[in-house]
Scaffold this active site. Structure first.
Site, PDB file in Angstrom:
ATOM      1  N   HIS A   1      -6.769 -12.686 -25.966  1.00  0.00           N
ATOM      2  CA  HIS A   1      -8.006 -11.967 -26.239  1.00  0.00           C
ATOM      3  C   HIS A   1      -8.566 -12.459 -27.553  1.00  0.00           C
ATOM      4  CE1 HIS A   1     -10.879  -8.720 -26.748  1.00  0.00           C
ATOM      5  NE2 HIS A   1     -10.750  -8.536 -25.450  1.00  0.00           N
TER       6      HIS A   1
ATOM      7  N   ASP B   1      -7.542  -7.083 -18.121  1.00  0.00           N
ATOM      8  CA  ASP B   1      -7.768  -7.634 -16.791  1.00  0.00           C
ATOM      9  C   ASP B   1      -6.488  -8.042 -16.078  1.00  0.00           C
ATOM     10  OD1 ASP B   1     -10.479  -7.310 -16.682  1.00  0.00           O
ATOM     11  OD2 ASP B   1     -10.872  -9.147 -17.802  1.00  0.00           O
TER      12      ASP B   1
HETATM   13  N1  CMC Z   1      -3.213 -19.305 -21.397  1.00  0.00           N
HETATM   14  C1  CMC Z   1      -2.714 -20.328 -22.120  1.00  0.00           C
HETATM   15  N2  CMC Z   1      -3.077 -20.613 -23.381  1.00  0.00           N
HETATM   16  C2  CMC Z   1      -4.002 -19.842 -23.952  1.00  0.00           C
HETATM   17  C3  CMC Z   1      -4.584 -18.760 -23.257  1.00  0.00           C
HETATM   18  C4  CMC Z   1      -4.163 -18.497 -21.936  1.00  0.00           C
HETATM   19  N3  CMC Z   1      -4.671 -17.469 -21.239  1.00  0.00           N
HETATM   20  N4  CMC Z   1      -5.493 -18.144 -24.059  1.00  0.00           N
HETATM   21  C5  CMC Z   1      -5.484 -18.830 -25.209  1.00  0.00           C
HETATM   22  N5  CMC Z   1      -4.581 -19.859 -25.150  1.00  0.00           N
HETATM   23  C6  CMC Z   1      -4.242 -20.793 -26.237  1.00  0.00           C
HETATM   24  C7  CMC Z   1      -5.321 -21.837 -26.442  1.00  0.00           C
HETATM   25  O1  CMC Z   1      -5.085 -22.988 -25.661  1.00  0.00           O
HETATM   26  C8  CMC Z   1      -5.181 -22.091 -27.924  1.00  0.00           C
HETATM   27  O2  CMC Z   1      -4.058 -22.906 -28.132  1.00  0.00           O
HETATM   28  P1  CMC Z   1      -4.049 -23.983 -29.363  1.00  0.00           P
HETATM   29  O3  CMC Z   1      -4.191 -23.164 -30.611  1.00  0.00           O
HETATM   30  O4  CMC Z   1      -2.747 -24.676 -29.227  1.00  0.00           O
HETATM   31  O5  CMC Z   1      -5.245 -24.875 -29.121  1.00  0.00           O
HETATM   32  C9  CMC Z   1      -4.860 -20.714 -28.502  1.00  0.00           C
HETATM   33  O6  CMC Z   1      -4.199 -20.015 -27.440  1.00  0.00           O
HETATM   34  C10 CMC Z   1      -6.068 -19.926 -28.965  1.00  0.00           C
HETATM   35  O7  CMC Z   1      -6.983 -19.842 -27.871  1.00  0.00           O
HETATM   36  P2  CMC Z   1      -8.561 -19.803 -28.015  1.00  0.00           P
HETATM   37  O8  CMC Z   1      -9.172 -20.310 -26.752  1.00  0.00           O
HETATM   38  O9  CMC Z   1      -8.970 -20.451 -29.304  1.00  0.00           O
HETATM   39  O10 CMC Z   1      -8.799 -18.247 -28.165  1.00  0.00           O
HETATM   40  P3  CMC Z   1     -10.157 -17.525 -27.943  1.00  0.00           P
HETATM   41  O11 CMC Z   1     -10.126 -16.322 -28.810  1.00  0.00           O
HETATM   42  O12 CMC Z   1     -11.304 -18.473 -28.116  1.00  0.00           O
HETATM   43  O13 CMC Z   1     -10.145 -17.105 -26.392  1.00  0.00           O
HETATM   44  C11 CMC Z   1      -9.838 -15.930 -24.380  1.00  0.00           C
HETATM   45  C12 CMC Z   1      -9.873 -15.849 -25.914  1.00  0.00           C
HETATM   46  C13 CMC Z   1      -9.754 -14.512 -23.820  1.00  0.00           C
HETATM   47  C14 CMC Z   1     -11.150 -16.565 -23.855  1.00  0.00           C
HETATM   48  C15 CMC Z   1      -8.613 -16.774 -23.960  1.00  0.00           C
HETATM   49  O14 CMC Z   1      -7.435 -16.179 -24.423  1.00  0.00           O
HETATM   50  C16 CMC Z   1      -8.545 -16.986 -22.441  1.00  0.00           C
HETATM   51  O15 CMC Z   1      -9.158 -17.931 -21.927  1.00  0.00           O
HETATM   52  N6  CMC Z   1      -7.795 -16.102 -21.679  1.00  0.00           N
HETATM   53  C17 CMC Z   1      -7.740 -16.161 -20.248  1.00  0.00           C
HETATM   54  C18 CMC Z   1      -8.983 -15.513 -19.656  1.00  0.00           C
HETATM   55  C19 CMC Z   1      -8.936 -13.994 -19.773  1.00  0.00           C
HETATM   56  O16 CMC Z   1      -7.947 -13.358 -19.448  1.00  0.00           O
HETATM   57  N7  CMC Z   1     -10.086 -13.418 -20.183  1.00  0.00           N
HETATM   58  C20 CMC Z   1     -10.239 -11.958 -20.258  1.00  0.00           C
HETATM   59  C21 CMC Z   1     -10.385 -11.434 -21.648  1.00  0.00           C
HETATM   60  S1  CMC Z   1     -10.180  -9.636 -21.695  1.00  0.00           S
HETATM   61  C22 CMC Z   1     -11.523  -8.995 -20.842  1.00  0.00           C
HETATM   62  C23 CMC Z   1     -12.813  -9.254 -21.481  1.00  0.00           C
HETATM   63  O17 CMC Z   1     -13.040  -8.812 -22.625  1.00  0.00           O
HETATM   64  O18 CMC Z   1     -13.670  -9.867 -20.839  1.00  0.00           O
END
Ligand code: CMC
Length: 428
Positions: free
Chosen positions: A307, A364
């Site tokens: 998240h 989710d």
């Molecule tokens: N699986 C594997 N690796 C992950 C995941 C995941 N679900 N989420 C983040 N990471 C890794 C990412 O690759 C990165 O690694 P590194 O630092 O080595 O490059 C690190 O964790 C930080 O990730 P980020 O993409 O910079 O984090 P963010 O804050 O930009 O993204 C997120 C948040 C929710 C988009 C992301 O965690 C994600 O894509 N999750 C899966 C989709 C999901 O479940 N979304 C629902 C969110 S809750 C409901 C809502 O509010 O809509």
């Protein structure tokens, strides 16, 4: 603590005031940055460090796993309140009195009819259309049937626009589903509560007497409360920014629905179930998927994990996990997908990759399991999220207009070609 922040650029110092929120959050107010520095801006991809507004609606502390609507803890609201009461709280700032609550319910019921011509628009969609696309289009189309834009200086005008969208969106959502299923469209029954009526509009069959199940009604009500607001997330920011141009409430909500659709936001609930199904089809072994998620060369992400804000645990996930177990037990459902979800969560929570990046199951991860158990089809999962988030979008839109916020218009750092002469076609 000093009340200002000092920024030094090329040896020159600039002072900026600090803004402190009621929960002691501190922000540097850089609104004069461009003018005092002659054009310097900040760059913050994904707005990871940027507060786009001051807001009195929702407080969340991602480190401590706190979520409060208007000061009330999400845990307490999920246990003691109901969805429409929470909607009232979010939008108008206080819990309604008995009279206000009853009037709100009655007014919503009164406005739940949708112009019959909307059915013609719905008819134009192919059956294969995703219900989020249909919902966004029909919500936008409502503007055409309510062309006078809301006078935001009139509490009365604002109230009725809010009531109308709360009343009509569940009808449109149910119709999007019924169209896909080839079922006749219907309006439900105004003697039922908001959530119960929505379920009737979804599942009532022309040749059967509809009987609602209180376990299902309660579970859905709770899910909608948990989704009702989440401060400046992607879809809410979209609603605020669309509305900041003085686009109407319905048009702004329609923009929010489109933003919610994506897999990284609301679309994650559909993506989670699809992922769990895929793992099940693949024999149920989740280690392979953990490895895929960790592999930087593989675009696969563990859906329902991580998240942007919660870096400890998602308080909504904790409530929903318990609710999912209760619903499955109450309905006597033994869902192998839940076993996979439990196992996956346990492995991921103990894995260094996920631990070091603070990746925990989010709301989710479990919501889809409940939706599935109560008979909501997978493509409708994100529509349910939209219905839940609607009060939050309304509250944020209303707040933005009442605070007379300026049009949202970020800057950029241009990295394209510098000036060059046009090249005639035969010389390219
Ligand atoms: N699986 C594997 N690796 C992950 C995941 C995941 N679900 N989420 C983040 N990471 C890794 C990412 O690759 C990165 O690694 P590194 O630092 O080595 O490059 C690190 O964790 C930080 O990730 P980020 O993409 O910079 O984090 P963010 O804050 O930009 O993204 C997120 C948040 C929710 C988009 C992301 O965690 C994600 O894509 N999750 C899966 C989709 C999901 O479940 N979304 C629902 C969110 S809750 C409901 C809502 O509010 O809509």
């Amino acid at each position: 603590m000093s009340e200002t922040a000092t920024l030094e650029i090329n040896g020159k110092k600039y002072e900026f005031p600090l803004v402190k929120g009621t929960e002691n959050e501190i922000a540097i107010d850089i609104s004069t940055l461009r003018s005092v520095t002659s054009g310097i801006t900040t760059l913050d991809n994904g707005f990871k460090n940027t507060s786009s507004c001051e807001s009195a609606i929702t407080f969340l502390d991602g480190e401590k796993g706190i979520l409060r609507y208007r000061g009330y803890a999400i845990e307490e609201l999920a246990e003691k309140s109901d969805f429409l009461e929470v909607a009232y709280l979010l939008i108008f700032g206080e819990l309604p009195t008995k009279e206000q609550n009853e009037k709100f319910h009655r007014d919503i019921q009164k406005k739940s009819l949708v112009d019959e011509d909307v059915k013609k628009i719905l008819d134009g969609f192919p059956k294969t259309a995703h219900p989020m696309g249909v919902l966004s289009a029909l919500t936008s189309a409502l503007t055409a049937f309510n062309p006078r834009s809301v006078n935001v200086d009139s509490e009365e005008d604002m109230y009725w626009a809010i009531v109308k969208i709360l009343a009509k969106l569940p009808v449109l959502a149910a119709w999007a589903y019924r169209k896909e299923e080839g079922l006749p469209l219907e309006y439900g029954d105004n003697s039922l509560g908001y959530v119960e009526n929505f379920l009737k509009m979804m599942f009532d069959l022309p040749n059967e007497v509809y009987k609602s199940n209180p376990v299902i009604v309660k579970a859905l009500d709770k899910l909608l409360i948990l989704h009702a607001d989440h401060e400046q997330n992607c879809s809410t920011s979209t609603v605020r920014i669309a509305g900041s141009s003085h686009a109407g409430l319905f048009a702004s909500i329609s923009a929010g629905i489109s933003a919610l659709w994506g897999r990284l936001h609301g679309g994650a609930n559909q993506a989670v179930i699809e992922m769990l199904e895929e793992i099940k089809e693949d024999g149920g072994g989740y280690q392979k998927y953990i490895e895929k998620a960790k592999d930087k060369n593989d675009p696969f992400r563990l859906m329902g994990f991580g998240h942007r804000v919660y870096k400890n645990f998602d308080p909504r996930a904790n409530i929903i996990k318990v609710a999912a177990e209760e619903v499955l037990a109450d309905l006597g459902i033994d869902d192998p997908v839940l076993d996979i979800a439990r196992g996956l969560a346990e492995v991921a929570l103990n894995d260094e990759y996920f631990k070091s990046r603070n990746l925990y199951p989010n709301v989710d991860f479990y919501s889809g399991i409940i939706y599935r158990a109560i008979g909501i089809p997978v493509p409708m999962f994100t529509v349910m999220f939209a219905m839940g988030r609607l009060p939050g979008w309304i509250a944020q839109w209303r707040e933005m207009r009442l605070r007379k916020e300026p049009i949202g218009r970020p800057r950029q750092v241009y990295i394209g070609a510098t000036e060059r002469s046009f090249i005639e076609e035969d010389k390219r």
